[in-house]
Every structure is written in structure tokens, then in C-alpha cells.
Design a protein around this motif. Structure first.
Motif, short mmCIF file in Angstrom:
data_model
loop_
_atom_site.label_atom_id
_atom_site.label_comp_id
_atom_site.label_asym_id
_atom_site.label_seq_id
_atom_site.Cartn_x
_atom_site.Cartn_y
_atom_site.Cartn_z
N PRO A 289 43.85 38.26 46.89
CA PRO A 289 44.08 39.10 48.07
C PRO A 289 45.47 39.74 48.02
CG PRO A 289 43.35 36.88 48.68
CD PRO A 289 43.71 36.84 47.23
N VAL A 290 45.56 40.96 48.51
CA VAL A 290 46.85 41.63 48.55
C VAL A 290 47.81 40.89 49.48
CG1 VAL A 290 48.02 43.75 49.32
CG2 VAL A 290 45.98 43.89 47.90
N GLU A 291 47.28 40.34 50.56
CA GLU A 291 48.08 39.55 51.51
C GLU A 291 47.52 38.14 51.55
OE1 GLU A 291 50.77 40.54 52.91
OE2 GLU A 291 50.68 42.71 52.60
N PRO A 292 47.81 37.31 50.54
CA PRO A 292 47.16 36.00 50.44
C PRO A 292 47.42 35.08 51.63
CG PRO A 292 48.99 36.17 48.90
CD PRO A 292 48.76 37.54 49.44
N GLU A 293 48.56 35.25 52.30
CA GLU A 293 48.87 34.35 53.40
C GLU A 293 47.93 34.56 54.59
OE1 GLU A 293 51.41 38.02 53.78
OE2 GLU A 293 50.87 36.60 52.20
N LYS A 294 47.22 35.70 54.62
CA LYS A 294 46.29 35.97 55.71
C LYS A 294 44.90 35.41 55.43
CE LYS A 294 48.47 40.31 57.14
NZ LYS A 294 48.24 41.77 57.37
N ASN A 295 44.69 34.89 54.23
CA ASN A 295 43.37 34.43 53.83
C ASN A 295 43.35 32.93 53.64
OD1 ASN A 295 41.78 37.10 53.06
ND2 ASN A 295 43.89 37.36 52.40
N THR A 296 42.16 32.38 53.61
CA THR A 296 42.02 30.95 53.37
C THR A 296 42.26 30.64 51.91
OG1 THR A 296 39.66 31.07 52.86
CG2 THR A 296 40.26 30.86 55.18
N SER A 297 42.66 29.42 51.63
CA SER A 297 42.92 29.00 50.26
C SER A 297 41.64 29.00 49.42
CB SER A 297 43.55 27.61 50.26
OG SER A 297 42.68 26.67 50.88
N GLN A 298 40.47 29.08 50.07
CA GLN A 298 39.21 29.07 49.34
C GLN A 298 39.12 30.25 48.36
OE1 GLN A 298 36.98 26.63 49.54
NE2 GLN A 298 35.65 27.58 48.01
N LEU A 299 39.76 31.36 48.73
CA LEU A 299 39.71 32.54 47.87
C LEU A 299 40.50 32.35 46.58
CD1 LEU A 299 40.14 35.44 50.46
CD2 LEU A 299 38.04 34.69 49.35
N LEU A 300 41.46 31.44 46.60
CA LEU A 300 42.33 31.25 45.44
C LEU A 300 41.96 29.99 44.67
CD1 LEU A 300 45.72 32.42 46.97
CD2 LEU A 300 44.19 33.66 45.43
N LYS A 301 40.67 29.85 44.42
CA LYS A 301 40.16 28.78 43.57
C LYS A 301 39.42 29.41 42.40
CE LYS A 301 39.66 25.12 47.03
NZ LYS A 301 38.71 24.16 47.66
N PRO A 302 39.33 28.71 41.26
CA PRO A 302 38.60 29.27 40.13
C PRO A 302 37.18 29.67 40.52
CG PRO A 302 39.82 27.34 39.44
CD PRO A 302 39.93 27.40 40.94
N GLY A 303 36.76 30.86 40.08
CA GLY A 303 35.42 31.33 40.37
C GLY A 303 34.42 30.76 39.39
N ARG A 304 33.24 31.37 39.33
CA ARG A 304 32.22 30.88 38.41
C ARG A 304 32.64 31.13 36.96
NH1 ARG A 304 27.28 35.02 39.78
NH2 ARG A 304 28.44 36.97 39.75
N THR A 305 31.99 30.45 36.06
CA THR A 305 32.42 30.49 34.66
C THR A 305 31.55 31.47 33.86
OG1 THR A 305 31.04 28.56 34.23
CG2 THR A 305 33.34 28.17 34.72
N ALA A 306 31.62 32.73 34.24
CA ALA A 306 30.76 33.74 33.64
C ALA A 306 31.56 34.78 32.88
CB ALA A 306 29.92 34.42 34.73
N TRP A 307 30.83 35.69 32.20
CA TRP A 307 31.50 36.83 31.56
C TRP A 307 32.05 37.79 32.60
CZ3 TRP A 307 29.83 41.99 32.12
CH2 TRP A 307 30.60 42.93 31.43
N CYS A 308 31.23 38.15 33.58
CA CYS A 308 31.60 39.21 34.52
C CYS A 308 32.77 38.82 35.40
CB CYS A 308 30.40 39.60 35.38
SG CYS A 308 29.63 38.24 36.29
#
Length: 446
Positions: A289-308
Motif C-alpha cells: 500500500p502507498v500508505e501502509p499505516e492506513k491498512n491492516t497488517s494482513q496486506l503485508l504478508k507473503p502472498g500465494r506462491t505462484a508465477w503471477c
């Protein structure tokens, strides 16, 4: 040159897995190129898919059309030249070209546009000895479009849409499609323009890089809600890793453009700085996120383990950057991240589909590349494990042998390269034959 690392390829999988892969590949190819079965699958996809407009057959394209099947035939022809796959590929290329000629507007993008057609034709050309007129015709239409896109990239300020620069539709993918022909003078000049545009997009202004996505350009409604101030896309398919991989491969091919070294370092350093961690190790989120402090920490966790999206694609781009710049720190970051992927239990990898884009096949191809380049026992072991997993997902009673799982309860008899059986066959060939899988350059893996 980087290509010197790609002239030999050996089979790393156990003999029992190789035998199973050969048998499965033969059956998948038989079904996919059965005219009646292919037509039935094409008809069924819009009825089965949760996103019919996106996932339906688009005849002229590499992602989900005859151009993708032509590319598959080119690869089959390399492994089995006596079986007439070049002729089958020719038929599909003709169908793709005919479909493109009927379109009111053709885009330049790799997965759904002219550069994809060009990549397919080149793949069938046996190193440029055939299809010269076809390639020249495509260049006449494609190259001017690319210059227009580069002009937009050079003018971009305060962010823009990802399809300007991404692998699927933008400059990174267009560059990947042209890279096999980099020694052609016209293509080389166009590639230099593409690289100049990508370099410009890595620069920052007012604390934000030019490649960032303002909320008004987020086409997905959930992204507009998750990233109200905009996002910094971390997916190889649609984000900064695609730019980094393209710049790094170009550098390794000897394409000299002012600022390319600095742009590679700037992009790689940004990715290393934005690693996140969980109980299995390090990785990358889907986006920052451009403003990470406004978002939950859930967004800053490793995503799925895919190519895309997710750690594997990002790690591969960093590995390529490490090769291009002889930077051990980037290679170490990539290696540690891929170790984390392998430590994750299957359920935590978030890979339920066998397909390339967001499934097991894409992860397997990335690991296979790493195994060949490092000869590391971890990656060789992971190759065998993932190959076993992919083969276990084979459904002999389904229409084409594999189904793309879009959601928990949505399965699609998808014939396509990006999300379907064609892409799975390519990966099985890479695991079970000694032919170098040059085709994975379209995914910016080599």
C-alpha cells in the motif's frame, strides 16, 4: 552471454516421474489437438468459468488462442521432430493470423496482441530460417505501436495503469517477446526504446516511483478498497518484478542502454527492502500500500506462491538481477525466499490449480530453472516433489486431462497456455526431455 547458460538441459527428475510425464504428455497432446475435443472445450469455458469474458478463447492470442497452441507445437517439434508437429503448428499459426486480421483493433501486448503472434511465429521458425515474411509483416504492424507506448511511458508522472509496463499487456512482456530476435537491427532498436521506457518508469518523483498504481487505475473493485491511496504491485505478471526481469535479461544479453544498471539496482533494492516474513520465512506481498499505516497488517504478508503473484516470481526476477549485475546479495535474497516457499506446507502455498499462471505448473517451472542453474539439491528435490504433485492432479476422466481451478468449487476445462492444458504440457516437457525450454522467456523466466 546469458544464452550460453541455456544450451544444455538435462533431466533432473526420478525415472518413474519422467515415465509418467511422458505418458501424460502424450495423452494430453492427443486430446488437446483433437479438433472435436478442442472445440468442445472452447465452447464450455464461458459456461464453466467465473470470469467468462476474461477466460474465453481468443483465437489470435498467445494466452488463450491458436498462437499459444502454435508455440506448444514448436516445442513439441523440438522434442519429437519426426511427428509432424511443425505442420500442426503451422495450421494453428494460420488460424491465429486469420483471426487477428479480422480484428478492428490489435494491441501490441504479449499475451493478447501482436508481440505474442510474433513470438509464436519465431518459435516455429527454427531460428529464423522460416516464416521470414510473416515476421516482417508482423513487425511492420507491431514496431510502430511499441514506439507510441514508449512515448507514453516517458511522459508518465504520478503513476499509471499496470498494463503500460507489465508482462501480460505492457512493455515488459512486449520486450520479452522480441528478445529472442535481439540481433535483428530493427528489433534491437525497438528493444532499446522499450528499455529506455522501462528505465524511466523506475525513477521516483515526490517519493513515489513512476510505476505505482493510483487508485483510479485499479480495475478490480476489491483493490480500490484495499489500497485506497494506491498500490505498488509486487507480482511478476503485473508489477515491478516484470520490469526488473526484463531489464536484467536485456543486460545479460549485452543490450547496452544508458541507466540500465542503475535501474536494475534501484528496482532490486526496492524489492529487497519490501520483503515480509511469516512463520516459514521471507517473501513478498501481492502489493505494498502507498500508505501502509492506513491498512491492516494482513496486506503485508507473503502472498500465494505462484508465477503471477507471490514469492516465486519475485525471487526469480531478483535472481536474474543478481546474474546481470553480478550481485550476490540479490541472489541470496532470491535463494532464501525460495527456501521459504519450499518450507511452506501445501495448504499454505495457496496453489490448488495445476495451471501455469496461478498454479503448480508455474511454480514448478521456476524451481526447475533454479535447479538447472544452481544444481542445488534443495531445488532438485523440490522439482521432484512438485512434479509428483502436478502429475497427481491429472484427471483422466475430464475432457482434456486437467482442469483449471478458479475457485474452490469452480473447475474449467481450459485448453489455453496461460491457464490451461497447453501450459501444463510445456512444463511437463521441460521436466522430462533434454530440450532447453526457451518458451519460458515469455514468462520472463529466462
Amino acid at each position: 552471454m546469458f544464452d550460453s547458460q541455456l544450451r544444455s538441459w538435462r533431466i533432473l527428475a526420478d525415472s518413474s516421474l519422467v515415465a509418467a510425464a511422458h505418458a501424460t504428455t502424450g495423452e494430453l497432446a492427443r486430446r488437446l489437438f483433437d479438433t472435436a475435443l478442442l472445440a468442445k472445450a472452447i465452447q464450455q469455458v464461458p459456461q464453466q468459468s467465473a470470469s467468462p469474458a476474461v477466460m474465453q478463447w481468443q483465437p489470435s492470442t498467445l494466452a488463450a488462442g491458436h498462437a499459444g497452441l502454435a508455440l506448444l507445437c514448436a516445442t513439441l517439434d523440438q522434442s519429437y521432430p519426426e511427428h509432424g508437429w511443425d505442420q500442426t503448428g503451422h495450421q494453428h499459426l494460420v488460424q491465429a493470423m486469420q483471426a487477428a486480421s479480422k480484428k478492428a483493433r490489435l494491441y501490441a501486448g504479449l499475451f493478447s496482441g501482436l508481440s505474442g503472434l510474433s513470438f509464436a511465429a519465431w518459435s516455429l521458425s527454427r531460428a529464423g530460417t522460416r516464416y521470414r515474411r510473416v515476421l516482417a509483416t508482423l513487425d511492420q504492424r507491431l514496431l510502430p505501436k511499441i514506439y507510441s507506448i514508449v512515448e507514453i511511458a516517458l511522459r508518465q508522472r504520478n503513476g499509471g495503469p499496470v498494463d503500460l509496463y507489465d508482462v501480460v499487456s505492457g512493455l515488459s512482456g512486449i520486450g520479452a517477446g522480441l528478445l529472442p530476435r535481439w540481433q535483428n537491427a530493427n528489433v534491437a532498436r525497438t528493444l532499446q526504446e522499450i528499455l529506455t521506457g522501462l528505465i524511466a518508469l523506475t525513477k521516483e518523483e515526490d517519493g513515489l516511483p513512476a510505476w505505482y498504481t493510483p487508485p483510479r487505475f485499479c480495475v478490480q473493485k476489491d483493490w480500490q478498497q484495499l489500497y485506497p491511496d494506491g498500490s505498488l504491485n509486487c507480482g511478476l505478471a503485473h508489477g515491478l518484478p516484470g520490469i526488473l526481469a526484463m531489464l536484467s535479461l536485456a543486460k545479460s544479453h549485452g543490450l547496452a542502454v544508458p541507466g540500465i544498471d542503475h535501474a536494475i539496482r534501484r528496482s532490486a533494492d526496492w524489492l529487497v527492502a519490501h520483503q515480509v516474513a511469516d512463520e516459514w520465512g521471507v517473501g513478498w506481498p501481492t502489493a505494498v500500500p502507498v500508505e501502509p499505516e492506513k491498512n491492516t497488517s494482513q496486506l503485508l504478508k507473503p502472498g500465494r506462491t505462484a508465477w503471477c503473484y507471490g514469492t516465486p516470481g519475485v525471487a526469480r526476477s531478483l535472481w536474474l538481477a543478481g546474474i546481470a549485475t553480478e550481485n550476490e546479495r540479490y541472489r541470496e535474497a532470491a535463494y532464501s525466499a525460495l527456501q521459504s516457499v519450499y518450507r511452506r506446507p501445501l495448504a499454505a502455498r495457496q496453489l490448488t490449480s495445476p495451471s501455469f499462471c496461478h498454479g503448480v505448473a508455474g511454480l514448478l517451472q521456476i524451481i526447475l530453472r533454479m535447479a538447472h542453474e544452481t544444481e542445488d539439491s534443495l531445488f532438485i528435490e523440490a522439482t521432484n516433489t512438485l512434479m509428483s504433485q502436478l502429475l497427481s492432479l491429472y484427471e483422466p476422466d475430464s475432457l482434456l486431462g486437467y482442469r483449471d481451478q478458479e475457485r474452490a468449487d469452480i473447475f474449467v476445462d481450459q485448453p489455453s497456455l496461460l491457464n490451461g492444458v497447453a501450459g501444463i504440457i510445456l512444463v511437463l516437457l521441460a521436466t522430462s526431455t533434454t530440450m532447453v525450454p526457451y518458451w519460458d522467456r515469455l514468462f520472463l523466466l529466462s
